[in-house]
Motif scaffolding. Structure first.
Motif, mmCIF file in Angstrom:
data_model
loop_
_atom_site.group_PDB
_atom_site.id
_atom_site.type_symbol
_atom_site.label_atom_id
_atom_site.label_comp_id
_atom_site.label_asym_id
_atom_site.label_seq_id
_atom_site.Cartn_x
_atom_site.Cartn_y
_atom_site.Cartn_z
ATOM 1 N N GLY A 1 -90.601 10.074 -43.881
ATOM 2 C CA GLY A 1 -90.768 9.727 -42.470
ATOM 3 C C GLY A 1 -92.130 9.114 -42.300
ATOM 4 N N SER A 2 -92.283 8.335 -41.217
ATOM 5 C CA SER A 2 -93.619 7.768 -41.058
ATOM 6 C C SER A 2 -94.532 8.802 -40.412
ATOM 7 N N GLN A 3 -95.802 8.508 -40.503
ATOM 8 C CA GLN A 3 -96.780 9.433 -39.933
ATOM 9 C C GLN A 3 -96.473 9.662 -38.460
ATOM 10 N N SER A 4 -96.620 10.880 -38.028
ATOM 11 C CA SER A 4 -96.402 11.269 -36.632
ATOM 12 C C SER A 4 -94.947 11.221 -36.200
ATOM 13 N N SER A 5 -94.026 11.023 -37.166
ATOM 14 C CA SER A 5 -92.618 10.997 -36.781
ATOM 15 C C SER A 5 -92.143 12.413 -36.466
ATOM 16 N N GLY A 6 -92.978 13.412 -36.864
ATOM 17 C CA GLY A 6 -92.596 14.805 -36.621
ATOM 18 C C GLY A 6 -92.081 15.461 -37.892
ATOM 19 N N LYS A 7 -92.386 14.855 -39.019
ATOM 20 C CA LYS A 7 -91.898 15.357 -40.317
ATOM 21 C C LYS A 7 -92.401 16.778 -40.579
ATOM 22 N N SER A 8 -93.712 16.971 -40.397
ATOM 23 C CA SER A 8 -94.268 18.307 -40.661
ATOM 24 C C SER A 8 -93.650 19.322 -39.720
ATOM 25 N N SER A 9 -93.470 18.914 -38.470
ATOM 26 C CA SER A 9 -92.921 19.867 -37.496
ATOM 27 C C SER A 9 -91.529 20.320 -37.910
ATOM 28 N N VAL A 10 -90.717 19.384 -38.434
ATOM 29 C CA VAL A 10 -89.367 19.755 -38.853
ATOM 30 C C VAL A 10 -89.440 20.765 -40.008
ATOM 31 N N ILE B 1 -83.411 12.991 -35.971
ATOM 32 C CA ILE B 1 -84.119 12.363 -34.860
ATOM 33 C C ILE B 1 -84.952 13.447 -34.183
ATOM 34 N N THR B 2 -86.263 13.286 -34.224
ATOM 35 C CA THR B 2 -87.151 14.289 -33.633
ATOM 36 C C THR B 2 -87.547 13.862 -32.219
ATOM 37 N N LYS B 3 -88.230 14.733 -31.573
ATOM 38 C CA LYS B 3 -88.793 14.476 -30.237
ATOM 39 C C LYS B 3 -87.711 14.033 -29.234
ATOM 40 N N MET B 4 -86.539 14.673 -29.368
ATOM 41 C CA MET B 4 -85.430 14.353 -28.473
ATOM 42 C C MET B 4 -85.832 14.532 -27.011
ATOM 43 N N ASP B 5 -86.789 15.421 -26.786
ATOM 44 C CA ASP B 5 -87.196 15.710 -25.405
ATOM 45 C C ASP B 5 -87.993 14.561 -24.797
ATOM 46 N N LEU B 6 -88.366 13.593 -25.587
ATOM 47 C CA LEU B 6 -89.226 12.530 -25.054
ATOM 48 C C LEU B 6 -88.432 11.346 -24.513
ATOM 49 N N VAL B 7 -87.103 11.337 -24.721
ATOM 50 C CA VAL B 7 -86.309 10.223 -24.174
ATOM 51 C C VAL B 7 -85.207 10.779 -23.275
ATOM 52 N N GLY C 1 -80.228 15.818 -34.052
ATOM 53 C CA GLY C 1 -81.367 15.699 -33.132
ATOM 54 C C GLY C 1 -82.087 17.029 -33.010
ATOM 55 N N VAL C 2 -83.414 17.001 -32.992
ATOM 56 C CA VAL C 2 -84.159 18.264 -32.870
ATOM 57 C C VAL C 2 -85.333 18.131 -31.898
ATOM 58 N N VAL C 3 -85.776 19.275 -31.431
ATOM 59 C CA VAL C 3 -87.026 19.345 -30.671
ATOM 60 C C VAL C 3 -87.860 20.401 -31.385
ATOM 61 N N CYS C 4 -88.819 19.939 -32.131
ATOM 62 C CA CYS C 4 -89.527 20.881 -32.998
ATOM 63 C C CYS C 4 -90.947 21.165 -32.553
ATOM 64 N N ARG C 5 -91.292 20.706 -31.381
ATOM 65 C CA ARG C 5 -92.678 20.937 -30.965
ATOM 66 C C ARG C 5 -92.878 22.434 -30.741
ATOM 67 N N VAL C 6 -93.997 22.919 -31.223
ATOM 68 C CA VAL C 6 -94.288 24.332 -31.023
ATOM 69 C C VAL C 6 -94.753 24.496 -29.582
HETATM 70 P P1 GDP Z 1 -95.916 14.040 -39.021
HETATM 71 O O1 GDP Z 1 -97.152 13.266 -39.062
HETATM 72 O O2 GDP Z 1 -94.711 13.196 -39.191
HETATM 73 O O3 GDP Z 1 -95.896 15.224 -39.932
HETATM 74 O O4 GDP Z 1 -95.770 14.584 -37.542
HETATM 75 P P2 GDP Z 1 -96.133 15.976 -36.890
HETATM 76 O O5 GDP Z 1 -95.089 16.972 -37.185
HETATM 77 O O6 GDP Z 1 -97.524 16.329 -37.171
HETATM 78 O O7 GDP Z 1 -95.967 15.587 -35.386
HETATM 79 C C1 GDP Z 1 -96.709 14.587 -34.765
HETATM 80 C C2 GDP Z 1 -96.912 14.925 -33.321
HETATM 81 O O8 GDP Z 1 -95.675 14.941 -32.635
HETATM 82 C C3 GDP Z 1 -97.518 16.287 -33.091
HETATM 83 O O9 GDP Z 1 -98.444 16.207 -32.056
HETATM 84 C C4 GDP Z 1 -96.371 17.155 -32.680
HETATM 85 O O10 GDP Z 1 -96.736 18.207 -31.804
HETATM 86 C C5 GDP Z 1 -95.492 16.188 -31.991
HETATM 87 N N1 GDP Z 1 -94.099 16.559 -32.055
HETATM 88 C C6 GDP Z 1 -93.416 16.880 -33.158
HETATM 89 N N2 GDP Z 1 -92.134 17.169 -32.873
HETATM 90 C C7 GDP Z 1 -92.008 17.050 -31.545
HETATM 91 C C8 GDP Z 1 -90.929 17.195 -30.659
HETATM 92 O O11 GDP Z 1 -89.801 17.498 -31.017
HETATM 93 N N3 GDP Z 1 -91.186 16.963 -29.340
HETATM 94 C C9 GDP Z 1 -92.410 16.589 -28.891
HETATM 95 N N4 GDP Z 1 -92.576 16.361 -27.601
HETATM 96 N N5 GDP Z 1 -93.439 16.432 -29.717
HETATM 97 C C10 GDP Z 1 -93.255 16.641 -31.014
#
Ligand code: GDP
Length: 695
Positions: free
Chosen positions: A33-42, A200-206, A228-233
């Motif tokens: 995944g690209s940076q900030s795509s939410g890979k670590s969060s998943v 597909i991450t960050k489903m809550d943003l669209v 689809g997931v929402v993985c934000r803590v």
């Molecule tokens: P990585 O760089 O791909 O590993 O991405 P991160 O997991 O660090 O996530 C990047 C940013 O997106 C962080 O600020 C997270 O809090 C945010 N983020 C990740 N998943 C979600 C999500 O499902 N919803 C929202 N709103 N933010 C998310």
């Protein structure tokens, strides 16, 4: 079915220790995944803990081979880095720090490394999974990052997303899927979308409708589908500011947050048949991994069989099927060393000690004689000593006179010999002979190829000798104390001394003559030497007066030649004197000990002999026997019982030949073991299939 995955993951781990051969592995799930795509969060949502390196500009530089081990009956959750030996880490922030350190250890100039970090996480909350986290794709290279970073990350990912691995392609909902680097990369190697799972991450943003349309994407249709997931803590749960990083389990908080979101929108209702939620993602991953691994069992098994056949062949042809383990190699080497040491102890006893000591004392006697009897108090440039014939002075001396110069001379010479510190000298001569012999034994043993063992043996032997020598040299000094005051000689001792010293003098004569000869060759022949010597003799006789001090040459001879000439004169005089002294010793006058004052050579030799006899007896009893007893025991302690398995392995592998042999044996054993496990696995699989079909 779960048992099967666990087993397969175990086998995958075993195969990793066999070697990095592409065909010798079971598939895993590769996360891109690209940076900030939410890979670590998943990944963290799957594990339930924050554990991945984060922070400003933190680019993952090495793949992380993440093995999740489900431990249903255990409460404790912990991670371990098998390669680092840090033990069980229950604090996930420590795992995070370790990963950060390992990443930072890759030099920035290398960009990324394809040497994976192995991390295993055991927890009742994780599924059995094998995942590989790769560095995130970057869009724009930062100012402080090397320009080739982007390309290097792509190359690294390309290597891992090859079949049969499953690709977990992470894309954020708020970015157009057509721009998703992960999906683009995956499409290149899996154009028909057969082994890619889209997340597909960050489903809550669209908007929900848009989110749903992403999950139903038809442009790059995936057989395994999109989730689809929402993985934000959510704030305040573990990763939030109220808690410190990595402390608590964030699984429930995420799950609650996620299900609250999805259930509050009808678009995600079950009847819509869209797959959402981390929990579903986990299930899907387990299912897909199991299917994929099971599908590869046959080919992997075949690959293992091929490798095993190769290893078996090599074992047979190169090593004649000789079994070997690091322990057996060490034990055999140690035994054979101890055996050769025993051989040495039998060949080095009192007689050998005596020879050594006598030789040493003979040298001391020669020195004393040279200093006190044979010296001629002149140097090249002063007038010669008028009396050069020791025989004539010997004849003129008055042996009966109490204060005769000869009596004083002999008494003081004998005292010089007995007081020269025989205890210390004899002990150290024998101790260094022992040490030299040990070095010789090492050099001729298997240990010669092992720096570690060589050092251990040398240290053991030095330590024992040092320890023993300290007391022994003092005690020996006490033993010879009586000789410092009075020395009585028997006729037989005198005769023996006379015989021995004649041999010593003859030997010394040979040495001096050989040195003369060498010097002659160096100086350019006998004639040249003669010329130089006669010039020096004339200077000494006063026939020639040197201008200045002769520096810079004189008499047509260079300074270097003159100094060699002086050496030649010294040796000639020494040869002359020794010849005279041999005559004197052999003469009738020296046949009786009554004439001892005129035969110092004989007397001092007899004294040296007495000292030697006392010392060899003592050193044989004290130094040799104790050293012979202690060394093998010390070796057992240092190279036997005292070593850990790791040290034994490291030791054996120091020898490249042994290392190769051990590697073949180990490889063969491991492959045989894996194959047996695989066989068991296939039976288990068949049983499970039958069970499913009966249901
Ligand atoms: P990585 O760089 O791909 O590993 O991405 P991160 O997991 O660090 O996530 C990047 C940013 O997106 C962080 O600020 C997270 O809090 C945010 N983020 C990740 N998943 C979600 C999500 O499902 N919803 C929202 N709103 N933010 C998310």
């Amino acid at each position: 079915m779960m048992m099967l995955t666990k087993k397969m993951i175990e086998i995958r781990g075993l195969l990793q220790t066999v070697g990095q051969s592409d065909s010798l592995t079971l598939p895993s799930i590769v996360v891109i995944g690209s940076q900030s795509s939410g890979k670590s969060s998943v990944l963290e949502a799957i594990v339930g803990h924050e554990f991945l390196p984060k922070g400003h500009n933190m680019v993952t530089r090495r793949p992380i081979e993440l093995t999740l081990v489900n431990t249903p009956d255990a409460h404790a959750e912990y991670g371990e880095f098998p390669a680092l030996g840090l033990g069980k880490l229950t604090d996930f922030s420590q795992i995070q720090r370790t990963l950060t350190d390992l990443n930072l250890a890759v030099p920035a100039s290398d960009c990324v490394s394809d040497d994976p970090i192995q991390l295993r996480i055991h927890s009742p909350n994780v599924p059995d999974l094998s995942l590989i986290d790769l560095p995130g794709y970057i869009q724009v290279v930062g100012r402080d990052q090397p320009p080739e970073l982007k390309e290097r990350i792509s190359q690294l990912c390309e290597k891992y997303i090859r079949a049969p691995n499953v690709i977990l392609a992470i894309s954020a909902a708020d970015v157009d899927l057509a721009n998703s680097t992960a999906l683009r990369a995956s499409r290149k190697v899996d154009p028909r979308g057969e082994r890619t799972i889209g997340v597909i991450t960050k489903m809550d943003l669209v908007e929900p409708e848009r989110a749903v349309s992403l999950l139903n994407d038809k442009k790059y249709a995936l057989r395994l589908g999109y989730v689809g997931v929402v993985c934000r803590v959510p704030a305040g749960a573990g990763g939030g500011k109220l808690f410190h990083r990595g402390s608590g389990n964030i699984q429930n908080a995420i799950a609650k947050n996620e299900s609250a979101y999805f259930s509050s929108h009808v678009e995600f209702a079950p009847e819509e048949h869209v797959e959402v939620g981390t929990r579903n993602l986990k299930k899907k991953l387990m299912h897909v991994l199991e299917q994929t691994m099971a599908a590869s069992l046959k080919t992997t098994s075949e690959a293992i069989q091929r490798e095993l056949a190769e290893a078996t062949y090599e074992f047979k042809v190169q090593y004649n099927e000789r079994p070997l383990s690091a322990e057996s190699y060490l034990a055999e080497s140690l035994d054979s060393f101890k055996h050769s040491f025993r051989g040495f102890t039998e060949s080095f006893g009192r007689r050998e000690v005596r020879e050594l000591l006598k030789h040493e004392l003979d040298q001391q006697v020669l020195n004393l004689l040279a200093q006190r009897y044979w010296n001629r108090p002149f140097d090249d440039l002063s007038p010669p000593f008028p009396e050069t014939d020791p025989l004539s002075s010997l004849a003129k001396a008055d042996p009966e006179g109490e204060d005769s110069i000869w009596k004083i001379k002999l008494d003081s010479s004998s005292a010089a010999l007995t007081k020269l510190g025989v205890g210390r000298l004899a002990t150290s001569v024998v101790a260094s002979a022992l040490q030299r012999n040990i070095e010789f034994l090492i050099a001729n043993s298997r240990f010669s190829a092992h720096p570690f063992a060589r050092q251990a043996i040398t240290e053991a032997s030095t330590a024992i000798l040092k320890d023993l020598s300290y007391d022994i040299s003092d005690e020996l000094e006490i033993c010879i104390k009586p000789y410092k005051y009075r020395i009585d000689l028997e006729d037989s001792e005198w005769a023996k001394g006379r015989e021995n010293v004649t041999a010593v003098l003859k030997e010394e004569l040979k040495v001096a003559e050989a040195a003369s000869k060498r010097l002659e060759e160096l100086m350019g022949g006998r004639k040249k030497v003669k010329d130089v010597m006669s010039f020096i003799d004339r200077v000494r006789g006063g026939q020639v007066v040197l201008e200045g001090d002769g520096v810079g040459g004189a008499g047509g001879f260079s300074q270097a030649l003159l100094s060699k000439g002086r050496e030649a004169v010294f040796l000639r005089d020494r040869v002359d004197i020794i010849k005279l002294r041999i005559l004197a010793v052999k003469s009738k006058q020296c046949a009786s000990r009554k004439n001892k004052y005129h035969c110092p050579e004989v007397f001092l030799d007899a004294v040296a002999d007495k000292l030697t006899t006392t010392a060899d007896l003592f050193l044989d009893a004290e130094l040799l026997s104790k050293f012979y007893y202690q060394l093998p025991r010390e070796l057992d302690a240092r190279l036997g019982r005292g070593l850990s398995q790791d040290e034994i392995d490291r030791f054996a592998r120091e020898d490249p030949k042994i290392k190769r042999h051990l590697d073949v044996v180990r490889r063969k054993d491991l492959l045989e073991h894996v194959l047996k496990e695989m066989e068991g696995l296939r039976q288990l699989e068949a049983r499970e299939k039958r069970a499913v079909s009966r249901r």
